[in-house]
Write an enzyme that holds these catalytic residues in place. Structure first.
Site, PDB file in Angstrom:
ATOM      1  N   ASN A  82       0.849  -1.190   0.000  1.00 32.33           N
ATOM      2  CA  ASN A  82       0.000   0.000   0.000  1.00 32.33           C
ATOM      3  C   ASN A  82       0.885   1.241   0.000  1.00 32.33           C
ATOM      4  O   ASN A  82       1.939   1.283   0.647  1.00 32.33           O
ATOM      5  CB  ASN A  82      -1.014  -0.003   1.156  1.00 32.33           C
ATOM      6  CG  ASN A  82      -0.425  -0.148   2.539  1.00 32.33           C
ATOM      7  OD1 ASN A  82       0.648  -0.716   2.713  1.00 32.33           O
ATOM      8  ND2 ASN A  82      -1.123   0.361   3.533  1.00 32.33           N
TER       9      ASN A  82
ATOM     10  N   ASN B 170      -0.995   8.500   0.845  1.00 33.78           N
ATOM     11  CA  ASN B 170      -0.723   9.845   0.356  1.00 33.78           C
ATOM     12  C   ASN B 170      -1.282  10.862   1.344  1.00 33.78           C
ATOM     13  O   ASN B 170      -2.319  10.609   1.965  1.00 33.78           O
ATOM     14  CB  ASN B 170      -1.400  10.011  -1.019  1.00 33.78           C
ATOM     15  CG  ASN B 170      -0.927  11.246  -1.737  1.00 33.78           C
ATOM     16  OD1 ASN B 170      -1.368  12.357  -1.461  1.00 33.78           O
ATOM     17  ND2 ASN B 170      -0.024  11.052  -2.672  1.00 33.78           N
ATOM     18  N   ALA B 171      -0.628  12.020   1.431  1.00 33.45           N
ATOM     19  CA  ALA B 171      -1.098  13.094   2.311  1.00 33.45           C
ATOM     20  C   ALA B 171      -2.520  13.503   1.931  1.00 33.45           C
ATOM     21  O   ALA B 171      -3.312  13.908   2.788  1.00 33.45           O
ATOM     22  CB  ALA B 171      -0.163  14.291   2.231  1.00 33.45           C
TER      23      ALA B 171
ATOM     24  N   TYR C 136      -5.435  11.783   1.356  1.00 36.30           N
ATOM     25  CA  TYR C 136      -5.769  10.382   1.664  1.00 36.30           C
ATOM     26  C   TYR C 136      -6.342   9.538   0.514  1.00 36.30           C
ATOM     27  O   TYR C 136      -5.898   8.422   0.296  1.00 36.30           O
ATOM     28  CB  TYR C 136      -6.730  10.314   2.863  1.00 36.30           C
ATOM     29  CG  TYR C 136      -6.113  10.688   4.198  1.00 36.30           C
ATOM     30  CD1 TYR C 136      -4.832  11.254   4.287  1.00 36.30           C
ATOM     31  CD2 TYR C 136      -6.809  10.488   5.378  1.00 36.30           C
ATOM     32  CE1 TYR C 136      -4.284  11.614   5.506  1.00 36.30           C
ATOM     33  CE2 TYR C 136      -6.269  10.836   6.613  1.00 36.30           C
ATOM     34  CZ  TYR C 136      -5.013  11.405   6.674  1.00 36.30           C
ATOM     35  OH  TYR C 136      -4.477  11.741   7.886  1.00 36.30           O
TER      36      TYR C 136
ATOM     37  N   CYS D 299      -3.986   0.576  -2.567  1.00 39.30           N
ATOM     38  CA  CYS D 299      -3.842  -0.670  -1.809  1.00 39.30           C
ATOM     39  C   CYS D 299      -2.723  -1.546  -2.388  1.00 39.30           C
ATOM     40  O   CYS D 299      -2.383  -1.442  -3.571  1.00 39.30           O
ATOM     41  CB  CYS D 299      -5.127  -1.476  -1.864  1.00 39.30           C
ATOM     42  SG  CYS D 299      -6.497  -0.809  -0.928  1.00 39.30           S
TER      43      CYS D 299
ATOM     44  N   GLU E 188      -2.799  -4.748  -3.095  1.00 41.29           N
ATOM     45  CA  GLU E 188      -3.258  -5.674  -4.142  1.00 41.29           C
ATOM     46  C   GLU E 188      -3.290  -4.981  -5.492  1.00 41.29           C
ATOM     47  O   GLU E 188      -2.866  -5.525  -6.509  1.00 41.29           O
ATOM     48  CB  GLU E 188      -4.664  -6.199  -3.808  1.00 41.29           C
ATOM     49  CG  GLU E 188      -4.755  -7.002  -2.525  1.00 41.29           C
ATOM     50  CD  GLU E 188      -5.063  -6.148  -1.313  1.00 41.29           C
ATOM     51  OE1 GLU E 188      -4.576  -5.001  -1.230  1.00 41.29           O
ATOM     52  OE2 GLU E 188      -5.797  -6.634  -0.428  1.00 41.29           O
TER      53      GLU E 188
ATOM     54  N   CYS F 208     -10.310  -3.562  -4.765  1.00 38.80           N
ATOM     55  CA  CYS F 208      -9.262  -4.499  -5.201  1.00 38.80           C
ATOM     56  C   CYS F 208      -9.867  -5.792  -5.744  1.00 38.80           C
ATOM     57  O   CYS F 208      -9.365  -6.359  -6.712  1.00 38.80           O
ATOM     58  CB  CYS F 208      -8.302  -4.796  -4.059  1.00 38.80           C
ATOM     59  SG  CYS F 208      -7.249  -3.383  -3.674  1.00 38.80           S
TER      60      CYS F 208
HETATM   61  N1  THU Z   1      -5.223  -1.684   2.460  1.00 40.80           N
HETATM   62  C1  THU Z   1      -4.606  -2.471   1.533  1.00 40.80           C
HETATM   63  O1  THU Z   1      -3.542  -2.117   1.008  1.00 40.80           O
HETATM   64  N2  THU Z   1      -5.194  -3.639   1.213  1.00 40.80           N
HETATM   65  C2  THU Z   1      -6.285  -4.161   1.826  1.00 40.80           C
HETATM   66  O2  THU Z   1      -6.703  -5.257   1.498  1.00 40.80           O
HETATM   67  C3  THU Z   1      -6.969  -3.387   2.865  1.00 40.80           C
HETATM   68  C4  THU Z   1      -6.487  -2.005   3.074  1.00 40.80           C
HETATM   69  C5  THU Z   1      -4.560  -0.437   2.863  1.00 40.80           C
HETATM   70  C6  THU Z   1      -5.203   0.830   2.412  1.00 40.80           C
HETATM   71  C7  THU Z   1      -4.669   1.807   3.445  1.00 40.80           C
HETATM   72  O3  THU Z   1      -3.387   2.244   3.041  1.00 40.80           O
HETATM   73  C8  THU Z   1      -4.527   0.976   4.697  1.00 40.80           C
HETATM   74  O4  THU Z   1      -4.516  -0.373   4.281  1.00 40.80           O
HETATM   75  C9  THU Z   1      -5.629   1.189   5.716  1.00 40.80           C
HETATM   76  O5  THU Z   1      -6.870   1.061   5.116  1.00 40.80           O
END
Ligand code: THU
Length: 141
Positions: free
Chosen positions: A46, A49-50, A52, A57, A59, A97
């Protein structure tokens, strides 16, 4: 041709990438390892970013890295995550995702492996996580 999926190896790749997660705002680090049909593995983390909503993610990072290098067919993804990189629970992919993976995966066959460790994991088909999904076939693709 059926390819054996080395789940432990895929999980190891994901766990090893947690250190690269960029999550200064949530503190929740996530990493993924995506197995392509040709055996190549692409990792992703993941990237927050500032501003948000601009964050991405793990994935989707993995899928976008792979597709941008010419990959189109995927077999499985291993995902792990946790606060400060401590993986204490299963981290299942968010809805966006799941839809992104749907574009390039056979929902009945593609495996989503959510892991706490190489020994402790759960697996689902994409169809289980995203039932009655909308995909490229609906548009004749
Ligand atoms: N996030 C992921 O990268 N994958 C997931 O399956 C769930 C959430 C990240 C997004 C964000 O940077 C942080 O987890 C909190 O939501």
């Amino acid at each position: 041709m059926e390819m054996r999926i080395d789940k432990r190896a895929l999980i190891e790749r994901a766990l090893g990438e947690l250190k690269h997660a960029y999550a200064p705002y949530s503190g929740f680090r996530v990493a993924a390892a995506l197995l392509c049909e040709d055996g190549t593995v692409y990792t992703g983390v993941n990237v927050e970013n500032a501003s948000y909503p601009a964050g991405n993610c793990a994935e989707r990072t993995a899928v976008f890295k792979a597709v941008s290098e010419g990959q189109r067919r995927f077999l499985a993804i291993a995902v792990c995550g946790g606060m400060d990189g401590n993986v204490t629970d299963y981290c299942t992919p968010c809805g966006i995702c799941r839809q992104v993976m749907r574009e390039f995966a056979d929902p009945e066959r593609f495996l989503v492996i959510v892991a706490k460790s190489v020994d402790e994991y759960r697996e689902y088909t994409l169809a289980q996580l995203l039932p009655e999904s909308f995909g490229p076939d609906m548009l004749g693709r």
